[in-house]
Design a protein around this motif. Structure first.
Motif, mmCIF file in Angstrom:
data_model
loop_
_atom_site.group_PDB
_atom_site.id
_atom_site.type_symbol
_atom_site.label_atom_id
_atom_site.label_comp_id
_atom_site.label_asym_id
_atom_site.label_seq_id
_atom_site.Cartn_x
_atom_site.Cartn_y
_atom_site.Cartn_z
ATOM 1 N N HIS A 1 -32.386 -9.265 -9.183
ATOM 2 C CA HIS A 1 -32.840 -10.654 -9.147
ATOM 3 C C HIS A 1 -32.669 -11.223 -7.736
ATOM 4 O O HIS A 1 -33.570 -11.895 -7.206
ATOM 5 C CB HIS A 1 -32.040 -11.476 -10.157
ATOM 6 N N SER A 2 -31.522 -10.949 -7.112
ATOM 7 C CA SER A 2 -31.264 -11.449 -5.765
ATOM 8 C C SER A 2 -32.210 -10.830 -4.750
ATOM 9 O O SER A 2 -32.723 -11.516 -3.852
ATOM 10 C CB SER A 2 -29.809 -11.162 -5.360
ATOM 11 N N LEU A 3 -32.450 -9.522 -4.866
ATOM 12 C CA LEU A 3 -33.354 -8.847 -3.941
ATOM 13 C C LEU A 3 -34.769 -9.403 -4.051
ATOM 14 O O LEU A 3 -35.470 -9.557 -3.046
ATOM 15 C CB LEU A 3 -33.345 -7.337 -4.205
ATOM 16 N N ARG A 4 -35.189 -9.712 -5.281
ATOM 17 C CA ARG A 4 -36.524 -10.264 -5.476
ATOM 18 C C ARG A 4 -36.629 -11.648 -4.838
ATOM 19 O O ARG A 4 -37.624 -11.970 -4.187
ATOM 20 C CB ARG A 4 -36.856 -10.347 -6.961
ATOM 21 N N GLU A 5 -35.591 -12.464 -5.013
ATOM 22 C CA GLU A 5 -35.609 -13.799 -4.418
ATOM 23 C C GLU A 5 -35.620 -13.716 -2.896
ATOM 24 O O GLU A 5 -36.302 -14.509 -2.224
ATOM 25 C CB GLU A 5 -34.403 -14.608 -4.897
ATOM 26 N N GLN A 6 -34.868 -12.764 -2.342
ATOM 27 C CA GLN A 6 -34.863 -12.594 -0.895
ATOM 28 C C GLN A 6 -36.234 -12.174 -0.390
ATOM 29 O O GLN A 6 -36.695 -12.625 0.665
ATOM 30 C CB GLN A 6 -33.797 -11.567 -0.494
ATOM 31 N N ALA A 7 -36.918 -11.304 -1.137
ATOM 32 C CA ALA A 7 -38.261 -10.862 -0.760
ATOM 33 C C ALA A 7 -39.242 -12.027 -0.808
ATOM 34 O O ALA A 7 -40.110 -12.166 0.061
ATOM 35 C CB ALA A 7 -38.724 -9.734 -1.675
ATOM 36 N N GLU A 8 -39.106 -12.872 -1.828
ATOM 37 C CA GLU A 8 -39.985 -14.040 -1.942
ATOM 38 C C GLU A 8 -39.778 -15.000 -0.777
ATOM 39 O O GLU A 8 -40.729 -15.558 -0.225
ATOM 40 C CB GLU A 8 -39.733 -14.748 -3.272
ATOM 41 N N GLU A 9 -38.502 -15.188 -0.401
ATOM 42 C CA GLU A 9 -38.201 -16.073 0.722
ATOM 43 C C GLU A 9 -38.736 -15.495 2.029
ATOM 44 O O GLU A 9 -39.270 -16.214 2.878
ATOM 45 C CB GLU A 9 -36.686 -16.298 0.821
ATOM 46 N N ARG A 10 -38.630 -14.179 2.171
ATOM 47 C CA ARG A 10 -39.091 -13.524 3.395
ATOM 48 C C ARG A 10 -40.617 -13.529 3.504
ATOM 49 O O ARG A 10 -41.177 -13.805 4.564
ATOM 50 C CB ARG A 10 -38.579 -12.080 3.427
ATOM 51 N N ASP A 11 -41.287 -13.238 2.387
ATOM 52 C CA ASP A 11 -42.745 -13.086 2.414
ATOM 53 C C ASP A 11 -43.491 -14.369 2.107
ATOM 54 O O ASP A 11 -44.703 -14.448 2.313
ATOM 55 C CB ASP A 11 -43.164 -12.001 1.410
ATOM 56 N N GLY A 12 -42.778 -15.356 1.579
ATOM 57 C CA GLY A 12 -43.428 -16.625 1.280
ATOM 58 C C GLY A 12 -44.318 -16.601 0.071
ATOM 59 O O GLY A 12 -45.192 -17.454 -0.098
ATOM 60 N N GLU A 13 -44.124 -15.632 -0.812
ATOM 61 C CA GLU A 13 -44.916 -15.544 -2.032
ATOM 62 C C GLU A 13 -44.104 -14.854 -3.113
ATOM 63 O O GLU A 13 -43.150 -14.133 -2.819
ATOM 64 C CB GLU A 13 -46.217 -14.775 -1.790
ATOM 65 N N PRO A 14 -44.448 -15.075 -4.388
ATOM 66 C CA PRO A 14 -43.690 -14.453 -5.476
ATOM 67 C C PRO A 14 -43.704 -12.937 -5.381
ATOM 68 O O PRO A 14 -44.752 -12.333 -5.132
ATOM 69 C CB PRO A 14 -44.419 -14.928 -6.738
#
Length: 240
Positions: free
Chosen positions: A174-187
């Motif tokens: 869950h944390s890795l997914r949120e970090q990816a969303e923050e980095r890429d700017g998309e879900p």
């Protein structure tokens, strides 16, 4: 008292008065395991668990890494202290034979929510066997819940181990997914888009996947978390 001793005492008083009178001068807070853990949480909260090293903590504290080892033996012990601190914030119920399923789930949810406060910190739970009494307190609480429900001790022990692994892995993912969303700017995982991709697969090769794309991508919030733990508990009581 000798004249020399008296002069030294007067000098010490003058130095102390000078320190008190100097504006903006503050004494450095002494190092302790608790302070190191506090700073570690600050780093994880702002930079993520991957950024946490003993050297990074030392920089934040304005000291050298060697000075930390007098209070925290190594990174593995630090990880154990971090997880223990989070476990201490999870309330434990008085085990009830009628509400044991809900109680077990509530404890696991509480631990999950603590992990999710700090990006990636649940990775620390995989590093070594826990030594923190607070972590053992959670294990004891879950064991009490399963035993009062009539679950065999062996099954209860393995169920608790599986629950800890799942909560840690779920929280990390869950944390890795949120970090990816923050980095890429998309879900990182859009259920609708994923379902559409599955339906685009050739039905001759993936008939069931295409037919049940919506089911494969369904679930919101932490629904799958509860579902998986419920399955685990059903397995624990099967044949008990």
């Amino acid at each position: 008292m000798t004249e020399r001793t008296s002069a030294q005492e007067r000098w010490a008083e003058r130095v102390a008065a000078l320190e008190r009178a100097t504006p903006g001068r503050t004494r450095k807070e002494p190092l302790s395991a608790e302070r190191i853990v506090d700073v570690a949480f600050d780093i994880i909260e702002s930079e993520g668990f991957d950024a946490l090293t003993m050297r990074r903590i030392a920089v934040a504290l304005g000291t050298g890494p060697a000075s930390l080892y007098a209070h925290v033996r190594n990174k593995a012990q630090l990880d154990d202290l971090l997880i223990g601190r989070l476990c201490a914030a999870v309330p434990l119920p008085d085990a009830s034979a009628t509400d044991w399923r809900a109680q077990f789930l509530d404890v696991c949810r509480g631990l999950r929510d603590q992990y999710l406060r700090y990006p990636g910190i649940s990775a620390a739970a995989f590093t070594a066997a826990p030594h923190s009494l607070e972590t053992m307190r959670i294990s004891e609480g879950l064991l009490s819940i399963l035993l009062v429900a009539g679950v065999d001790a062996d099954r209860a022990a393995w169920t608790i181990d599986a629950a800890f692994l799942y909560v840690s892995a779920y929280s990390l993912e869950h944390s890795l997914r949120e970090q990816a969303e923050e980095r890429d700017g998309e879900p990182a995982r859009d259920a609708g888009e994923l379902a559409e991709r599955l339906r685009m697969l050739p039905p001759t090769l993936f008939p069931n996947t295409v037919a049940h794309a919506d089911a494969l991508t369904s679930g919101s919030g932490h629904e799958r978390f509860d579902f998986t733990l419920d399955l685990l508990l059903r397995g624990a009581t099967d044949g008990s």
